[in-house]
Design an enzyme around this catalytic site. Sequence first.
Site, mmCIF file in Angstrom:
data_model
loop_
_atom_site.group_PDB
_atom_site.id
_atom_site.type_symbol
_atom_site.label_atom_id
_atom_site.label_comp_id
_atom_site.label_asym_id
_atom_site.label_seq_id
_atom_site.Cartn_x
_atom_site.Cartn_y
_atom_site.Cartn_z
ATOM 1 N N HIS A 76 0.981 -1.236 -0.163
ATOM 2 C CA HIS A 76 0.178 -0.041 0.018
ATOM 3 C C HIS A 76 0.863 1.252 0.124
ATOM 4 C CE1 HIS A 76 -2.361 3.184 2.169
ATOM 5 N NE2 HIS A 76 -3.145 3.044 1.208
ATOM 6 N N SER A 77 0.571 2.184 -1.025
ATOM 7 C CA SER A 77 1.077 3.551 -0.877
ATOM 8 C C SER A 77 2.702 3.411 -0.906
ATOM 9 C CB SER A 77 0.722 4.372 0.459
ATOM 10 O OG SER A 77 0.811 5.502 0.193
ATOM 11 N N TYR A 78 3.529 3.979 0.138
ATOM 12 C CA TYR A 78 4.752 3.838 0.165
ATOM 13 C C TYR A 78 5.425 2.333 -0.218
ATOM 14 C CZ TYR A 78 9.306 2.452 2.446
ATOM 15 O OH TYR A 78 10.531 1.950 2.674
ATOM 16 N N GLY A 80 4.531 0.407 -2.292
ATOM 17 C CA GLY A 80 5.040 -0.179 -3.459
ATOM 18 C C GLY A 80 6.350 -0.155 -3.972
ATOM 19 N N HIS A 215 -7.744 6.880 -0.001
ATOM 20 C CA HIS A 215 -6.429 6.239 -0.178
ATOM 21 C C HIS A 215 -6.322 5.093 0.863
ATOM 22 C CE1 HIS A 215 -2.066 5.897 -0.971
ATOM 23 N NE2 HIS A 215 -1.811 6.247 0.346
#
Length: 236
Positions: A76-78, A80, A215
Site C-alpha cells: 500500500h502507498s509507500y 509499492g 487512499h
Amino acid sequence: MSVFVLVHGAWHGGWAWQRVAPLLRAAGHEVHSPTLTGVSDRAHLLSPQVGLTTHVQDVVALIEAQDLRDVVLVGHSYAGQVVTGVAERVPERLARRVHLDAFVGDDGEAAIDLLPATTAGHYREAVAGPGFGWLIPVRSLSILGIEEQSDIDWLTPRLTPHPWLAYTEPLTLTGKADQVPGAFIECTAWMRVFTPHAERAAARGWPVHKIATGHEAMVTAPGELAGLLLDIAKYG
C-alpha cells in the site's frame, strides 16, 4: 490456497490490515502482515539509518524464514517501493505483486521523486521542521480521504513518524522484478496522487482495478478490497 503478504504504507503498521486479513483467512488463505522496522510496534528500532533497504529486507526475511512460496505480495502507498524491491530480491517466491494505490518505481527512482512536486515539497518542509531532518511527520488523515470519525479515532493513536531515508533511498533494479506479474488498484475518492502510477502500470500491461474510496482502502472499504485481492490472486 494463496499466501498473502500485506505490506502497510508510511506511518502505519501491520495492524492496518486488521479489517482485511480475517476476510482473506475466512476464504481459506494464509495471511501475513508484517510491521516494517521503525514504525508502530517496531518504532523502538527507529533511527536515521532505517530506509528502503531495511524495509525490503524486513519482507524478504519474513518470506524466507517462513519458507513462503507463490506469494501474493501486496503493498500500500509507500510500500509499492518495498514490493518492487522484494520482487527484485526473491522473484521465484512470488506469484504476483499488487500495488494498492502505491508507487510503481523504476531503477534509480526514490519515493520522494515519484510524488507530485507540491506534495513532495510539503514532505520536505515537514521533515526539515518537526521531522528533525530525518523523520516524516504523520500526514493529515483528511488529506488521505478519511472522513468517518470512527476511522479517524481508530487510526490516529496508532500512526507514527516514518523514516525519511525510506523516501530518499532509490530502488536498485536489474530486471528481476519484471519476472513477477503485477496488478494495480487505484483508490479514486480522494486527491488521486497515485493516478500516474496507475498509468505506469497500465503501460506495462498490468490489470488496473479501481475502488471508489479514499487512499486507506484497507480501512474504509475492507470488504471490497478483500474481494478484489481474492479475484486478483485467482485471475490476475
